[in-house]
Design an enzyme around this catalytic site. Sequence first.
Site, PDB file in Angstrom:
ATOM      1  N   GLU A  62       2.569   5.311  -3.972  1.00 19.91           N
ATOM      2  CA  GLU A  62       2.795   5.864  -5.094  1.00 19.91           C
ATOM      3  C   GLU A  62       3.845   6.758  -5.207  1.00 19.91           C
ATOM      4  O   GLU A  62       4.099   7.103  -6.355  1.00 19.91           O
ATOM      5  CB  GLU A  62       1.432   6.799  -4.873  1.00 19.91           C
ATOM      6  CG  GLU A  62       0.147   6.498  -4.935  1.00 19.91           C
ATOM      7  CD  GLU A  62      -0.483   5.539  -3.858  1.00 19.91           C
ATOM      8  OE1 GLU A  62       0.182   5.598  -2.672  1.00 19.91           O
ATOM      9  OE2 GLU A  62      -0.938   4.590  -4.001  1.00 19.91           O
TER      10      GLU A  62
ATOM     11  N   ASP B 114       0.676  -1.128  -0.114  1.00 23.80           N
ATOM     12  CA  ASP B 114      -0.068  -0.037  -0.162  1.00 23.80           C
ATOM     13  C   ASP B 114       0.766   1.269  -0.112  1.00 23.80           C
ATOM     14  O   ASP B 114       2.247   1.370   0.219  1.00 23.80           O
ATOM     15  CB  ASP B 114      -1.026  -0.049   1.285  1.00 23.80           C
ATOM     16  CG  ASP B 114      -2.118   0.996   1.392  1.00 23.80           C
ATOM     17  OD1 ASP B 114      -2.248   1.621   0.259  1.00 23.80           O
ATOM     18  OD2 ASP B 114      -2.508   1.101   2.264  1.00 23.80           O
TER      19      ASP B 114
END
Length: 940
Positions: free
Chosen positions: A522, A519
Amino acid sequence: MGLKTNEEKDVLVEPEDDVFYYGKCVWSCRGQRISLIPILTIIAIVILSVSFFLYTVVFLDELLSKPFNSACEISTQPQCDNIPESQRFDCFPETYLVTKEKCEARGCCWWPFLSRPEMLGKVPWCFYSRDYQGYIVDSLNQTATGMTAMLSRSTKSSWPNDIMTLQLDVNFESNERLHFKIYDPHNSRYEVPLKLFPASEPVGAPDYDVSIAKQGPFSITVTRKSTGQKLFETAGTSPLIFADQFIQISTVLSSPFVYGLGEHRGSFLIDTNWTKLVLWNVDHPPERNVNLYGFHPFYLNVEGDGKAHGVFLLNSNAMAVEVQPFPALTYRTTGGILDFYVFMGPSSDNVIQQYTGLIGRSFMPPFWALGFHLCRWGYQSSERTKEIIDRNRAANMPYDTQWNDIDYMDRHLDWTYDHDHYSSLMEVVQDLHNHGQHYVMIVDPGISIEQTPGSYQPYDEGIRDNVFVKDYNGSLIVGVVWPGKTVFPDWTHPNVSDYWFRQASRFRQQIPYDGLWIDMNEPSNFVDGSTIGCIGNDLDDPPFVPVGIVGGKLTAKTLCPSAKQYLSYHYNLHAMYGYGEMVASMSALKKILQKRSIVISRSTFPGSGVHGGHWTGDNKATWDDLMYSVSGIMNFQLFGIPLVGADICGFSGDTTPELCARWMQLGAFYPFMRNHNDLTAKDQDPAAFDSKTQDIIREALNLRYTLLPFLYYLFFRSHVDGSPVVRPVFFQYPVSDYNATLTVDIQFMWGSCLLITPAISQDETVGLGYLPKDTWYDFFTHEQNQSSGQWINFDTPAERINLKVRGGSIFPVMEPNVTTTLMRKNPLFGLFVALATDGTASGELYWDDGDQLDAYESGMYNHVSFSVQKNTLQSIVVKSGYISPEGMPLNRVTVLGVSSAPQSVVINKKKANYRYDLGSQTIYIDGGKMSLLSPITIGW
Ligand SMILES: *[C@@H]1O[C@H](CO)[C@@H](O)[C@H](O)[C@H]1NC(C)=O
Ligand SMILES: *[C@@H]1O[C@H](CO)[C@@H](O)[C@H](O)[C@H]1NC(C)=O
Ligand SMILES: *[C@@H]1O[C@H](CO)[C@@H](O)[C@H](O)[C@H]1NC(C)=O
Ligand SMILES: *[C@@H]1O[C@H](CO)[C@@H](O)[C@H](O)[C@H]1NC(C)=O
Ligand SMILES: *[C@@H]1O[C@H](CO)[C@@H](O)[C@H](O)[C@H]1NC(C)=O
Ligand SMILES: *[C@@H]1O[C@H](CO)[C@@H](O)[C@H](O)[C@H]1NC(C)=O
């Protein structure tokens, strides 16, 4: 140079020139950018336009010599006349704050219309004129496999650091794949370090033609020879601009039916009414009109006649893609080069097969990974996790994998667990394993820097191995994530793969997990840029930033673009951060487990499907989120990442029993099925509900488990030839009256057999859907429907999803059980046969041991094909390379569409037990446990 690793498939990048060229920023017109909030409602539009007008007139009047006149006057040059609105290409894409003077200084046309506020931010006020001076072709030569041309411009564009000379290489890579590349022949620039796969066949007689205009402004046209359809056509659009940090090219689309370009939330069909899509990975919950976690500059365009082609721009820089009604599409990217691939189809499936032929086929998940996964953030203890496991077991919910979110960690530190609250985690995982279940936990990229030296190996070893991202000055760049101040592994560093493997492997000695959930990659950062901000150079603050980008700048919620990674600046590599973590994580898992496993990642890039799957991020417990999940899942099929699902029942917010039951019904058809919940919401695991809701959920789960052999087969196809697992309806039915199938995005198909029509609103008992022209059977009642291709009401009773079977299908099923492990121990295979009107049907089965590495590649699998003709089903054993101790017994065959009772049913010449039901025109045949690994003939 570049990253060279061992023979394993963990090579992130091929060796590349690591020479990265940036011009000096001389552009002084910064700081005037405003990002207007996307216009969602008429009211918002009116408010915005009024404030825009006031802003323009009142606050910026020093910028405007004649504010009023400027806003009302139009350009009067003849080359600005009669350019239809749909063909106006934005000449001032970096801001809405343009004036006539600034516009005309760019040699562009000024045509404002304050009288139509609804079109504000859509039709540009400042657009290219017909005679805009751009690149021309200096020379054009044929080569053995295409052509090459030199382009040059003599005037400067309005962007700093134009590359005045360019080279275009056109390469006919195969009949299906065309490659063309526009770059600086004199200075090497950043190119995407992605492993690409060569075309499988040499060029014979391709169905494409490429032509380059020899006179006038540069243009390139790619045509489908057989139909004359133009597939890529830059003439009549915006000019090519190729400056150091702003590269722009447009193409006319063959039709308005364009799909892909992710990651975004919205309808599956991209609206050509001036849609602006931003590509820049960011941690932002799925919302319309903003950039999200993944980066996929690929689109599929269905031509008017149902043929389709795809276009991939291999570029990883922050990008804006604009789609306008012409229809046309414009790319504006902030770096790299223009590296295009066109895939010829001609079917949509072919396009995806060809695209994944380039970026890599999807990995073959283990069988267990197709079962049901349960997760939440905030069990807060291993005891609570165990209670949830136990109550779902007690409720007889088919259920394969338990997950933990960040609360299992010791103070959110990667590769640790909380010894106070999760002290029995090891026992919990052991217990899962004893029940044939699996365990997956979350890991984030951010590594804490706040631990006592010598006490936290993930940090200490990362420092020793030099694997963390550096800032512009070469010091460690520090951000803030869950554990506080952190540094970030650089997935392009030559030491990172070993480093990550070592962390993963050490932790597995404590907690024997079976897969990884990655997770925040980005990467997400709670402070913009770093704890000390960014240096603010032209990488952090480039001359062009896509309008509408989350946070209004590249540095928002992530690392400084000026940060340095081994291969290049983060500016170039940002989009690939999550991809790099997927590569390292999957490689580590293979080495540690010596089995197939899963990596589920939030951030993705082309090629991610080779290394793992994706969930669509932090959605909400709303009907809208349920509905949009379908286009989200279909998009990732286009992107070559078939293992994808949305958080079932919704991540944030409280779900309701009805919403959750509906979502479990739909989620049973997500390739990746996980129910996940956040910290504060009400429990939403299946056993949390009343018994009626539990019954509905259990039935949905049993249905999925029954269909798992078919789903597994679809993953095999995807792995081997790149066919999507979930297919948009138009993949099967590209031509329909009024182009209806091209707009369907609530319904979807599994392969070519099942049409799934979920309920998408509260209290819904019938839902409007499209039933393509074909023979259909209801999966449950076997009721037959001969459709001429119509929008009809689909029954959506609370108890179950609407599931239709296409006449002509055969697919494998299996008796469900509460885990895939139990199903496989006593594998009772079935065949579901739905006859077409001519009495035929066909289908296939794939089977292997479920988690062996490279089972297909090493031939350790079984593949059987089935066909029905003239009341006879016949199987052909295409491959029998996996002999399981349990065998592959055929338990039952269900044949739909048999209009009269058979005299007898014979399996391999022996009489078989069967039952015929006249009402549903179905024969239920006892398969007699015949082995599917020998040819079978069944006659009736
Ligand atoms: C395009 O969008 C505008 C503003 O939302 C709307 O008024 C217009 O009708 C749309 N055009 C089409 C063809 O849908
Ligand atoms: C094309 O050929 C001409 C003549 O041989 C040569 O001068 C030119 O550089 C070539 N152009 C390209 C792009 O290769
Ligand atoms: C890789 O790590 C070793 C120490 O483990 C270090 O000596 C070496 O410099 C690192 N390589 C790079 C390219 O930083
Ligand atoms: C880089 O170094 C300069 C000069 O020492 C300093 O002003 C700046 O804050 C540093 N920037 C970063 C991002 O570390
Ligand atoms: C279907 O789409 C094509 C391509 O845009 C268009 O030419 C045609 O008119 C459409 N047909 C209908 C019935 O809308
Ligand atoms: C599940 O498998 C077990 C062990 O083979 C068996 O005893 C049980 O009956 C199965 N349950 C169902 C629902 O088939």
